[in-house]
Design an enzyme around this catalytic site. Structure first.
Site, PDB file in Angstrom:
ATOM      1  N   HIS A 103     -17.069 -14.923 -63.897  1.00  0.00           N
ATOM      2  CA  HIS A 103     -15.979 -15.668 -63.253  1.00  0.00           C
ATOM      3  C   HIS A 103     -16.397 -15.983 -61.815  1.00  0.00           C
ATOM      4  O   HIS A 103     -16.675 -15.084 -61.030  1.00  0.00           O
ATOM      5  CB  HIS A 103     -14.678 -14.863 -63.275  1.00  0.00           C
ATOM      6  CG  HIS A 103     -14.075 -14.775 -64.646  1.00  0.00           C
ATOM      7  ND1 HIS A 103     -13.435 -13.649 -65.116  1.00  0.00           N
ATOM      8  CD2 HIS A 103     -14.032 -15.696 -65.658  1.00  0.00           C
ATOM      9  CE1 HIS A 103     -13.016 -13.882 -66.358  1.00  0.00           C
ATOM     10  NE2 HIS A 103     -13.372 -15.109 -66.704  1.00  0.00           N
ATOM     11  N   ALA A 104     -16.415 -17.263 -61.490  1.00  0.00           N
ATOM     12  CA  ALA A 104     -17.061 -17.748 -60.268  1.00  0.00           C
ATOM     13  C   ALA A 104     -16.527 -17.116 -58.987  1.00  0.00           C
ATOM     14  O   ALA A 104     -17.277 -16.804 -58.075  1.00  0.00           O
ATOM     15  CB  ALA A 104     -16.924 -19.268 -60.202  1.00  0.00           C
ATOM     16  N   GLU A 106     -15.264 -14.240 -58.337  1.00  0.00           N
ATOM     17  CA  GLU A 106     -15.339 -12.783 -58.199  1.00  0.00           C
ATOM     18  C   GLU A 106     -16.645 -12.398 -57.489  1.00  0.00           C
ATOM     19  O   GLU A 106     -17.560 -11.822 -58.082  1.00  0.00           O
ATOM     20  CB  GLU A 106     -15.199 -12.139 -59.588  1.00  0.00           C
ATOM     21  CG  GLU A 106     -13.846 -12.465 -60.218  1.00  0.00           C
ATOM     22  CD  GLU A 106     -13.703 -12.077 -61.687  1.00  0.00           C
ATOM     23  OE1 GLU A 106     -14.612 -11.415 -62.230  1.00  0.00           O
ATOM     24  OE2 GLU A 106     -12.675 -12.439 -62.295  1.00  0.00           O
ATOM     25  N   ARG A 161     -12.621 -20.415 -61.134  1.00  0.00           N
ATOM     26  CA  ARG A 161     -12.915 -19.304 -62.060  1.00  0.00           C
ATOM     27  C   ARG A 161     -13.895 -19.694 -63.169  1.00  0.00           C
ATOM     28  O   ARG A 161     -14.789 -18.936 -63.523  1.00  0.00           O
ATOM     29  CB  ARG A 161     -11.591 -18.854 -62.688  1.00  0.00           C
ATOM     30  CG  ARG A 161     -11.695 -17.911 -63.890  1.00  0.00           C
ATOM     31  CD  ARG A 161     -10.284 -17.636 -64.405  1.00  0.00           C
ATOM     32  NE  ARG A 161     -10.240 -17.022 -65.723  1.00  0.00           N
ATOM     33  CZ  ARG A 161     -10.069 -15.714 -65.947  1.00  0.00           C
ATOM     34  NH1 ARG A 161      -9.972 -14.875 -64.923  1.00  0.00           N
ATOM     35  NH2 ARG A 161      -9.985 -15.235 -67.177  1.00  0.00           N
ATOM     36  N   ASN A 178     -15.454 -16.116 -70.294  1.00  0.00           N
ATOM     37  CA  ASN A 178     -15.059 -14.831 -70.879  1.00  0.00           C
ATOM     38  C   ASN A 178     -13.935 -14.984 -71.909  1.00  0.00           C
ATOM     39  O   ASN A 178     -13.272 -14.020 -72.260  1.00  0.00           O
ATOM     40  CB  ASN A 178     -14.662 -13.832 -69.795  1.00  0.00           C
ATOM     41  CG  ASN A 178     -14.872 -12.399 -70.264  1.00  0.00           C
ATOM     42  OD1 ASN A 178     -15.863 -12.091 -70.914  1.00  0.00           O
ATOM     43  ND2 ASN A 178     -13.925 -11.516 -69.961  1.00  0.00           N
ATOM     44  N   HIS A 231     -16.761  -7.413 -63.182  1.00  0.00           N
ATOM     45  CA  HIS A 231     -15.723  -8.352 -62.740  1.00  0.00           C
ATOM     46  C   HIS A 231     -15.018  -7.792 -61.509  1.00  0.00           C
ATOM     47  O   HIS A 231     -15.280  -6.684 -61.071  1.00  0.00           O
ATOM     48  CB  HIS A 231     -14.661  -8.526 -63.838  1.00  0.00           C
ATOM     49  CG  HIS A 231     -15.147  -9.194 -65.078  1.00  0.00           C
ATOM     50  ND1 HIS A 231     -14.606 -10.369 -65.543  1.00  0.00           N
ATOM     51  CD2 HIS A 231     -16.115  -8.861 -65.971  1.00  0.00           C
ATOM     52  CE1 HIS A 231     -15.209 -10.727 -66.665  1.00  0.00           C
ATOM     53  NE2 HIS A 231     -16.132  -9.826 -66.943  1.00  0.00           N
ATOM     54  N   TYR A 283      -4.191  -6.598 -70.792  1.00  0.00           N
ATOM     55  CA  TYR A 283      -3.542  -7.594 -71.648  1.00  0.00           C
ATOM     56  C   TYR A 283      -4.524  -8.036 -72.721  1.00  0.00           C
ATOM     57  O   TYR A 283      -5.715  -7.750 -72.638  1.00  0.00           O
ATOM     58  CB  TYR A 283      -3.067  -8.817 -70.836  1.00  0.00           C
ATOM     59  CG  TYR A 283      -4.065  -9.317 -69.815  1.00  0.00           C
ATOM     60  CD1 TYR A 283      -5.332  -9.808 -70.202  1.00  0.00           C
ATOM     61  CD2 TYR A 283      -3.769  -9.310 -68.441  1.00  0.00           C
ATOM     62  CE1 TYR A 283      -6.244 -10.263 -69.268  1.00  0.00           C
ATOM     63  CE2 TYR A 283      -4.691  -9.766 -67.498  1.00  0.00           C
ATOM     64  CZ  TYR A 283      -5.924 -10.244 -67.924  1.00  0.00           C
ATOM     65  OH  TYR A 283      -6.833 -10.691 -66.997  1.00  0.00           O
ATOM     66  N   GLU A 305     -13.777  -3.676 -63.598  1.00  0.00           N
ATOM     67  CA  GLU A 305     -13.063  -4.482 -62.595  1.00  0.00           C
ATOM     68  C   GLU A 305     -13.197  -3.729 -61.281  1.00  0.00           C
ATOM     69  O   GLU A 305     -12.661  -2.629 -61.143  1.00  0.00           O
ATOM     70  CB  GLU A 305     -11.578  -4.642 -62.973  1.00  0.00           C
ATOM     71  CG  GLU A 305     -11.330  -5.388 -64.276  1.00  0.00           C
ATOM     72  CD  GLU A 305     -11.433  -6.900 -64.128  1.00  0.00           C
ATOM     73  OE1 GLU A 305     -11.672  -7.387 -63.005  1.00  0.00           O
ATOM     74  OE2 GLU A 305     -11.269  -7.597 -65.146  1.00  0.00           O
TER      75      GLU A 305
END
Length: 352
Positions: A103-104, A106, A161, A178, A231, A283, A305
């Site tokens: 994800h760009a 991050e 993202r 992702n 991430h 989620y 994360e």
């Protein structure tokens, strides 16, 4: 206008970042030439060009241990370079894979990939844990899985993202890489709408970036035993499944490893990380690389994360890089040591 609205409805509120733009400007200014900056190369964020330069320099400076592998290329034809760290030529050696920057926005994620490589090269034969891991496993590190998106966050939109692929059906750009892997693809938690942040693409592996990683892992599935995707943000250590509420076959093993890693982070750095199966911890998120890798047969598969909990979010200041990376490093070492323990055949006793 927002403040007035909140006040009129008696909603208590707090401004976390007085000037987000200022923070963005500070992070994109490459301050290596600033004499007031005491930070090292690894405590700053780096443009894509800097990271490519670093990849080549690292391989050049460590010819016996580091090899650059061209895994594929992005939609805009940028190379996807992975570094292979290999410290000996033992036969039947297993491996782990770490990818960053899917994800760009991050940014602390690619920062960790650089940090990890630097740490491995600097502390091999000094730190017992990393030495044991690197003696038993090769490591593949892909610092920027989404180079087009990452470049775009430096030049145009810091909060981007997705990747930058162009859709034939709409003017909306990009696919969430992702959500683009073949694991319950595009079910609840992803979207068929190209204008959303969680657009799953036209079909599984429709994007050259996800396809390149999938092809590489397919061709190395007999050796790669640990998959890690880095991430940010929210401080979590997640494992399959994210694409379904069902439990993974070795759920207990994965849970124990994540729990041990979270406990060590808390003990050494006084920071709390939640841990658990992705779908139950945050989620449903179908089409994720970790679930896909797990289904491929890589039974130790995790998504980290990193910092923070939301104060800065994706705009984590450079001064926090070292803390975030040290926390992730202790988690990687903890889990990798367990994987080595569970998967390596014990060495034969010497004959007397």
């Amino acid at each position: 206008m927002v403040k007035n609205l909140l006040q009129r409805h008696a909603v208590t509120h707090e401004v976390l970042l007085a000037n987000a733009n200022e923070l963005i400007e500070m992070q994109t200014r490459n301050d290596s030439t600033d004499p007031r900056s005491g930070s090292t190369f690894y405590e700053r964020y780096h443009s894509l060009e800097d990271i490519y330069y670093w990849i080549n320099r690292t391989a050049h400076d460590n010819p016996n241990t580091v090899k650059v592998i061209l895994v594929g290329s992005s939609y805009e034809k940028r190379p996807l370079y992975a570094l292979k760290l290999s410290f000996n030529n033992r036969t039947n050696k297993k491996a782990m894979w770490i990818d960053c920057g899917i994800h760009a926005r991050e940014w602390v994620s690619p920062a960790f990939c650089l940090w990890f490589v630097h740490y491995s090269l600097s502390f091999y034969n000094i730190n017992q844990d990393i030495t044991h891991i690197l003696d038993n496993m090769d490591v593949y590190v892909l610092p920027v899985l989404n180079p087009d998106g990452y470049k775009y966050t430096w030049t145009t939109n810091r909060m981007w993202r997705k990747n930058r692929s162009i859709s034939k059906t709409t003017s909306c750009i990009g696919v969430d890489l992702n959500r683009n892997f073949d694991a319950n693809w595009c079910t609840e938690g992803a979207s068929h709408n190209p204008c959303t942040e969680i657009y799953c693409g036209m079909f599984p592996e429709s994007e050259p970036e996800s396809q390149a990683v999938a092809n590489f892992l397919r061709s190395h599935k007999d050796t790669v035993q640990l998959y890690l995707s880095i991430h940010s943000y929210s401080q979590m250590l997640l494992f399959p499944y994210s694409c379904t509420l069902e439990e993974a076959e070795n759920h207990r093993d994965l849970l124990e490893m994540a729990q041990e890693a979270a406990q060590k982070i808390r003990r050494y750095y006084r920071n709390t990380y939640r841990y658990g199966a992705g779908a139950k911890t945050i989620y449903l998120a179908p089409g994720g690389s970790d679930d896909w890798a797990y289904n491929l047969g890589i039974k130790y598969s995790f998504t980290f994360e990193l910092q923070d909990r939301g104060r800065y979010g994706f705009l984590l200041p450079p001064s926090h890089i070292s803390g975030a990376c040290n926390e992730a490093l202790i988690a990687v070492k903890t889990i990798a040591l367990r994987v080595v323990e569970k998967t390596q055949a014990p060495s034969p006793s010497p004959t007397v």
